[in-house]
Design a protein around this motif. Structure first.
Motif, PDB file in Angstrom:
ATOM      1  N   THR A 164      50.170  74.516  76.728  1.00 20.77           N
ATOM      2  CA  THR A 164      50.456  75.387  75.336  1.00 20.77           C
ATOM      3  C   THR A 164      50.312  77.261  76.147  1.00 20.77           C
ATOM      4  OG1 THR A 164      50.840  75.996  73.079  1.00 20.77           O
ATOM      5  CG2 THR A 164      48.962  75.794  74.211  1.00 20.77           C
ATOM      6  N   ASN A 183      52.115  63.512  70.593  1.00 20.42           N
ATOM      7  CA  ASN A 183      50.886  63.759  70.834  1.00 20.42           C
ATOM      8  C   ASN A 183      50.753  65.250  71.564  1.00 20.42           C
ATOM      9  OD1 ASN A 183      49.375  61.659  70.151  1.00 20.42           O
ATOM     10  ND2 ASN A 183      48.669  60.458  72.073  1.00 20.42           N
ATOM     11  N   TYR A 219      49.196  67.773  80.003  1.00 17.60           N
ATOM     12  CA  TYR A 219      48.251  66.017  79.823  1.00 17.60           C
ATOM     13  C   TYR A 219      49.319  65.253  80.145  1.00 17.60           C
ATOM     14  CZ  TYR A 219      45.887  62.116  77.577  1.00 17.60           C
ATOM     15  OH  TYR A 219      44.981  61.375  77.550  1.00 17.60           O
ATOM     16  N   HIS A 225      44.078  64.419  80.893  1.00 17.16           N
ATOM     17  CA  HIS A 225      44.275  65.569  81.414  1.00 17.16           C
ATOM     18  C   HIS A 225      44.697  66.233  82.643  1.00 17.16           C
ATOM     19  CE1 HIS A 225      43.341  67.388  77.701  1.00 17.16           C
ATOM     20  NE2 HIS A 225      42.593  66.440  77.835  1.00 17.16           N
ATOM     21  N   ALA A 263      46.711  73.765  66.626  1.00 14.02           N
ATOM     22  CA  ALA A 263      47.416  72.232  66.497  1.00 14.02           C
ATOM     23  C   ALA A 263      46.954  70.883  66.293  1.00 14.02           C
ATOM     24  CB  ALA A 263      46.250  71.815  68.070  1.00 14.02           C
ATOM     25  N   ARG A 264      48.111  70.167  66.013  1.00 16.01           N
ATOM     26  CA  ARG A 264      48.195  69.573  64.325  1.00 16.01           C
ATOM     27  C   ARG A 264      47.526  68.557  64.694  1.00 16.01           C
ATOM     28  NH1 ARG A 264      54.167  69.209  63.421  1.00 16.01           N
ATOM     29  NH2 ARG A 264      55.082  70.715  65.041  1.00 16.01           N
ATOM     30  N   GLU A 265      46.632  67.902  63.210  1.00 17.26           N
ATOM     31  CA  GLU A 265      45.174  67.236  63.952  1.00 17.26           C
ATOM     32  C   GLU A 265      46.056  65.522  63.734  1.00 17.26           C
ATOM     33  OE1 GLU A 265      42.055  66.980  64.393  1.00 17.26           O
ATOM     34  OE2 GLU A 265      42.351  69.536  64.800  1.00 17.26           O
ATOM     35  N   GLY A 266      45.449  65.468  64.193  1.00 15.98           N
ATOM     36  CA  GLY A 266      46.186  63.502  64.983  1.00 15.98           C
ATOM     37  C   GLY A 266      44.692  62.989  64.543  1.00 15.98           C
ATOM     38  N   ARG A 289      51.723  67.564  68.793  1.00 13.59           N
ATOM     39  CA  ARG A 289      50.986  68.150  67.978  1.00 13.59           C
ATOM     40  C   ARG A 289      49.916  69.127  68.691  1.00 13.59           C
ATOM     41  NH1 ARG A 289      50.934  62.375  66.232  1.00 13.59           N
ATOM     42  NH2 ARG A 289      49.690  61.570  67.401  1.00 13.59           N
ATOM     43  N   HIS A 290      49.072  68.636  70.004  1.00 16.95           N
ATOM     44  CA  HIS A 290      48.569  69.373  70.890  1.00 16.95           C
ATOM     45  C   HIS A 290      49.006  69.923  71.529  1.00 16.95           C
ATOM     46  CE1 HIS A 290      45.855  66.026  68.837  1.00 16.95           C
ATOM     47  NE2 HIS A 290      46.611  64.842  69.613  1.00 16.95           N
ATOM     48  N   ALA A 291      50.026  70.267  71.640  1.00 18.28           N
ATOM     49  CA  ALA A 291      50.310  71.686  72.845  1.00 18.28           C
ATOM     50  C   ALA A 291      51.695  72.110  72.342  1.00 18.28           C
ATOM     51  CB  ALA A 291      50.757  71.064  74.180  1.00 18.28           C
ATOM     52  N   GLY A 308      43.849  61.002  66.472  1.00 20.41           N
ATOM     53  CA  GLY A 308      42.972  60.511  68.275  1.00 20.41           C
ATOM     54  C   GLY A 308      42.553  59.381  68.180  1.00 20.41           C
TER      55      GLY A 308
END
Length: 441
Positions: free
Chosen positions: A391, A361, A430, A424, A398-401, A364-366, A403
């Protein structure tokens, strides 16, 4: 032969004649049910300064203006007193106030007010500008029919508009000397039809958006449920390997135990035979129920280099996982608190999987952010914390996951009696904090 044919024809005619009044009766009954709907459409009081409150205030203003202007117009007609003009103005404006709750009753009242105002203005020489509907009367009729169009079925909408138009035709054709003068009837019929069509289109759009929102909620719920079931299936596959290993060990040890003691008592031998038989039966039942989950229909089971099922991962492989994340461009700090010790296989596996998902995660997101991984061995269990900073590059995509990573981690922790907190941080990063007990609570 001709008599028989004539008899058949006569009977068919009689049956058709009997059926026709029945259809007419049903049609009139349906029309009465459509046009005499007295149900009240109740709504909660609007919040102050909300859009509904503003609309309600505008409605009150429209009623006051309608009563005043209509009364002033009718007061100028010959033979109409001030009191009668005010009463007719009130009769014209009251349906507007009633329309939101009882649109059909308001429509009937509006028709009655229209007829009364037309009769009162008959001695005015039938001024084409103000008869049979005055300008204010047309406005009131439009508002009332707009509410009918918003609340009623399409068939009722057509019926109310047709009856309103027929009333106008009856007034201009029967209460004036020159039937060729239509007055404001065509304008009223056209404007009310346009208003009703617009309201029906708006209502259809609102219904479509509402249905779309409902479908979106259902889709999100189903997606979440699917992710939960997928994660549970994955957990079941891994637990199948754990339990199957222990059951196999029990069966083997029970088989070999009687050979470790010279001349064991028959009762002891029988006990070991029973233990082994129960272990083998349990292992067979386990494989029968959960065996297919080992690889699953998706074929997502981990394999080694020879295509065989790979050993289940443990926290011993966490440094390897962290090295892979570093190779992807992340800065990862790893800290271990306490003395590492062997953990129950289910706890060891769940800790690794949760750390794996948390690092994925963060990646992907940071992307490019600093990550800190802490593992704490305590007497009652093991704690794991994965924290990533914001980030550094705000433009980094950010890459999609899926969720639902947090959902899966929480499911793993709850399965063995652990707790998980994720969310967060104040600075924009996070964190994932999990504790997995190793003893009975």
């Amino acid at each position: 032969m001709s008599v028989k044919a004539g008899g058949v024809h006569a009977s068919d005619t009689a049956a058709a004649g009997a059926a026709r009044p029945g259809r007419v009766h049903r049609g009139l009954s349906g029309l009465r049910a459509d046009l005499f709907d007295v149900r009240v459409r109740t709504e909660r009081p609007p919040a102050p300064f909300s859009s509904r409150a503003v609309a309600l205030g505008l409605l009150y203003v429209a009623v006051v203006l309608t009563v005043g202007i209509q009364g002033a117009v009718l007061a100028g007609y010959p033979g109409v007193s001030g009191g009668m003009a005010f009463a007719l103005g009130l009769a014209t404006g009251a349906p507007i106030l009633l329309a939101p709750q009882r649109p059909l009753i308001a429509w009937w009242m509006s028709l009655a007010a229209t007829a009364a105002c037309a009769v009162a203005g008959e001695g005015n020489g039938h001024d084409l500008v103000q008869w049979p509907w005055t300008s204010v009367g047309i406005f009131a009729q439009i508002v009332v029919l707009a509410y009918v169009a918003f609340h009623a079925r399409l068939r009722v909408v057509v019926e109310t508009w047709a009856i309103t138009a027929l009333l106008g035709v009856a007034l201009v054709r029967n209460t004036q000397e020159d039937p060729s003068r239509w007055g404001t009837m065509p304008v009223a019929a056209t404007m009310t039809a346009v208003a009703m069509v617009v309201v029906i289109a708006f209502r259809g759009r609102s219904d479509a958006r509402r249905e779309l929102a409902v479908q979106a909620d259902l889709t999100a719920t189903e997606r979440e449920r699917s992710a939960l079931l997928e994660e549970r299936a994955r957990i079941a596959r891994e637990l199948h390997d754990v339990v199957a290993h222990h059951m196999s060990v029990i069966a083997i040890q029970a088989e070999a135990a009687r050979y470790r003691v010279p001349d064991p008592p028959p009762e002891l031998v029988q006990s070991f035979v029973t233990i082994r038989a129960n272990a083998v039966d349990a292992l067979g039942e386990l494989r029968r129920v959960l065996g297919l989950l080992r690889t699953g229909p998706e074929g997502d089971g981990e394999l080694d280099g020879q295509g065989r099922p790979a050993p289940l991962p443990t926290l011993d492989r966490l440094p390897e996982l962290i090295d892979n994340v570093r190779a992807a461009g992340m800065t990862v700090e790893h800290l271990t608190v306490g003395m590492p010790r062997p953990l129950p296989q289910g706890v060891d596996l769940s800790a690794y999987r949760i750390g794996q998902e948390a690092l994925s995660n963060a990646l992907r997101h940071a992307p490019g952010a600093r990550v800190r991984v802490e593992v704490a061995y305590v007497p009652t269990g093991i704690g794991l914390r994965v924290h990533n900073e914001p980030t550094p590059n705000a433009d980094a995509p950010a890459r999609e996951g899926s969720g639902h990573g947090v959902l899966g981690m929480r499911e793993r922790a709850a399965m063995i009696g652990g707790t998980l907190d994720a969310g967060h941080t104040p600075e924009g990063g996070y964190h994932v904090d999990v504790f997995l007990p190793t003893e009975e609570q």
